[in-house]
Design a protein around this motif. Structure first.
Motif, PDB file in Angstrom:
ATOM      1  N   ARG A 100      40.071  45.032  46.912  1.00  0.00           N
ATOM      2  CA  ARG A 100      40.363  46.189  46.055  1.00  0.00           C
ATOM      3  C   ARG A 100      39.066  46.941  45.772  1.00  0.00           C
ATOM      4  O   ARG A 100      37.981  46.348  45.720  1.00  0.00           O
ATOM      5  N   SER A 101      39.181  48.231  45.567  1.00  0.00           N
ATOM      6  CA  SER A 101      37.982  49.044  45.378  1.00  0.00           C
ATOM      7  C   SER A 101      38.062  49.889  44.118  1.00  0.00           C
ATOM      8  O   SER A 101      39.148  50.236  43.643  1.00  0.00           O
ATOM      9  N   MET A 125      32.541  50.820  45.098  1.00  0.00           N
ATOM     10  CA  MET A 125      32.421  49.396  44.808  1.00  0.00           C
ATOM     11  C   MET A 125      33.707  48.682  45.206  1.00  0.00           C
ATOM     12  O   MET A 125      34.757  49.313  45.360  1.00  0.00           O
ATOM     13  N   GLN A 126      33.617  47.371  45.385  1.00  0.00           N
ATOM     14  CA  GLN A 126      34.814  46.590  45.673  1.00  0.00           C
ATOM     15  C   GLN A 126      34.700  45.219  45.033  1.00  0.00           C
ATOM     16  O   GLN A 126      33.626  44.812  44.585  1.00  0.00           O
ATOM     17  N   ASN A 127      35.851  44.518  44.976  1.00  0.00           N
ATOM     18  CA  ASN A 127      35.870  43.247  44.243  1.00  0.00           C
ATOM     19  C   ASN A 127      35.409  42.092  45.130  1.00  0.00           C
ATOM     20  O   ASN A 127      36.059  41.048  45.235  1.00  0.00           O
ATOM     21  N   TYR A 184      44.163  46.226  38.760  1.00  0.00           N
ATOM     22  CA  TYR A 184      42.888  46.868  39.060  1.00  0.00           C
ATOM     23  C   TYR A 184      41.939  46.843  37.866  1.00  0.00           C
ATOM     24  O   TYR A 184      40.734  46.637  38.019  1.00  0.00           O
ATOM     25  N   TYR A 189      33.893  44.544  40.055  1.00  0.00           N
ATOM     26  CA  TYR A 189      33.559  45.213  41.304  1.00  0.00           C
ATOM     27  C   TYR A 189      32.046  45.217  41.507  1.00  0.00           C
ATOM     28  O   TYR A 189      31.275  45.253  40.546  1.00  0.00           O
ATOM     29  N   SER A 206      27.164  46.682  39.666  1.00  0.00           N
ATOM     30  CA  SER A 206      28.420  45.976  39.393  1.00  0.00           C
ATOM     31  C   SER A 206      29.122  46.651  38.224  1.00  0.00           C
ATOM     32  O   SER A 206      28.466  47.104  37.274  1.00  0.00           O
TER      33      SER A 206
END
Length: 343
Positions: A100-101, A125-127, A184, A189, A206
């Motif tokens: 997920r972003s 960013m992403q997780n 979300y 992230y 982050s």
């Protein structure tokens, strides 16, 4: 093992951009739809506020001075547009395993930054703490396989070292996708790749969710369960979700890989190598707060884009092999999507 990568040749970067467009086109054709984003195809956009803290409060002067670079040099509050999305290039159910972003743009036009000609800064960013694609060489090898008419044959046609790069990339991508599925607004992230922070430092970012960000149980029978839950949150909850925004300094004197110290080039060029938070802690410098009843329409959301290279200040330019390679591909993908005829 990852090694310091040389800057990609122009021809390789052009090849990556060309094959990224091919992958974008194939995904649209497979699903019989118009062009979407080349990655992060399915998502939802909302408005937010990005509040920059006074980084001198409660910190030693040396650390405060190090943090106070670029847009973080002075406290202030700026409007932002946020997009939460799934990483896949296809539009899938929100409950298909995926990364997920969180991407967002900060509008600097109304603040003091505009005096310096800084109108906007974007973040993507992403997780996951790293990218599965280590460098531009792995990027090119992997996208060759993914766009081949026969991926198995495409893999076996590669030189042996490229085969290893592709297998490693796909294995890491699969591992990252197999995370617990959560709303979300409750995920953490990371930028996964490094950026400049003033003339001397390099950092990663982050976005850390507040532990009391509200969310309802996900409705797994709904293929848009994550997106609909975010919409519900924005329209129904009285308290809006917040993310503390933090920076992590590259510190070659403290960071190790397999117990060994490495030079700065190693840490900036290898996107699949994690910067240990135990060795290099994150420092909170800002807060991103979603705004109630602010979801963008589907049409407006499609017009939104993020460009961490084009929309960066002189003190925040992206660095590293992946950043050099992905910029032309992302620009080409955006131009193709925004100029594609409606279907």
């Amino acid at each position: 093992m990852p090694t310091g990568a040389r800057p990609a040749k122009k021809s390789a970067i052009e090849d990556i951009a060309e094959k990224s467009l091919l992958m974008q086109t194939k995904a649209a054709a497979k699903q019989r739809r118009s062009l979407c984003r080349g990655t992060h195809a399915s998502g939802v956009c909302v408005r937010a506020q990005f509040e920059i803290f006074d980084v001198a409060v409660g910190r030693a002067p040396e650390l405060a001075a190090r943090l106070a670079k670029g847009i973080f040099a002075k406290p202030g509050a700026y409007p932002a547009v946020v997009r939460f999305a799934n990483a896949d290039s296809n539009i899938n159910s929100d409950f298909k395993p995926d990364v997920r972003s969180l991407s967002f743009s900060v509008d600097l036009a109304q603040g003091e930054m505009v005096r310096e000609g800084w109108l906007r800064q974007d973040f993507s960013m992403q997780n996951a703490t790293t990218l599965p694609i280590n460098d531009s060489t792995a990027f090119l090898a992997t996208i060759k396989v993914l766009t081949a008419s026969n991926p198995v044959a495409g893999l076996w046609s590669l030189p042996f070292r490229d085969k290893l790069r592709v297998v490693r990339t796909l294995a890491l991508a699969e591992k990252q996708a197999r995370q617990k599925i959560m709303p979300y607004q409750q995920l953490r992230y990371w930028s996964t790749v490094p950026f400049r922070h003033g003339p001397d430092d390099v950092v990663k970012f982050s976005a850390i969710p507040s532990p009391d960000n509200p969310a309802h149980s996900l409705q797994k029978a709904n293929p848009k369960g994550l997106q609909d839950e975010l919409t519900r949150h924005i329209t129904e909850d009285s308290r809006m979700s917040q993310f503390d925004f933090a920076v992590q300094f590259l510190d070659t004197g403290k960071m190790t890989y397999w117990g060994q110290s490495r030079d700065a080039n190693f840490w900036t060029e290898n996107a699949s190598v994690e910067w240990s938070e135990a060795e290099a802690p994150f420092h909170r410098v800002a807060r991103l707060t979603l705004i109630r009843d602010s979801q963008l329409s589907a049409e407006a959301g499609e017009a939104v884009y993020f460009d961490v290279t084009g929309n960066s200040t002189p003190d925040s330019r992206p660095v590293g092999s992946i950043n050099r390679a992905r910029c032309p591909a992302e620009v080409a993908s955006r131009k193709a999507r925004m100029h594609a005829p409606e279907q």
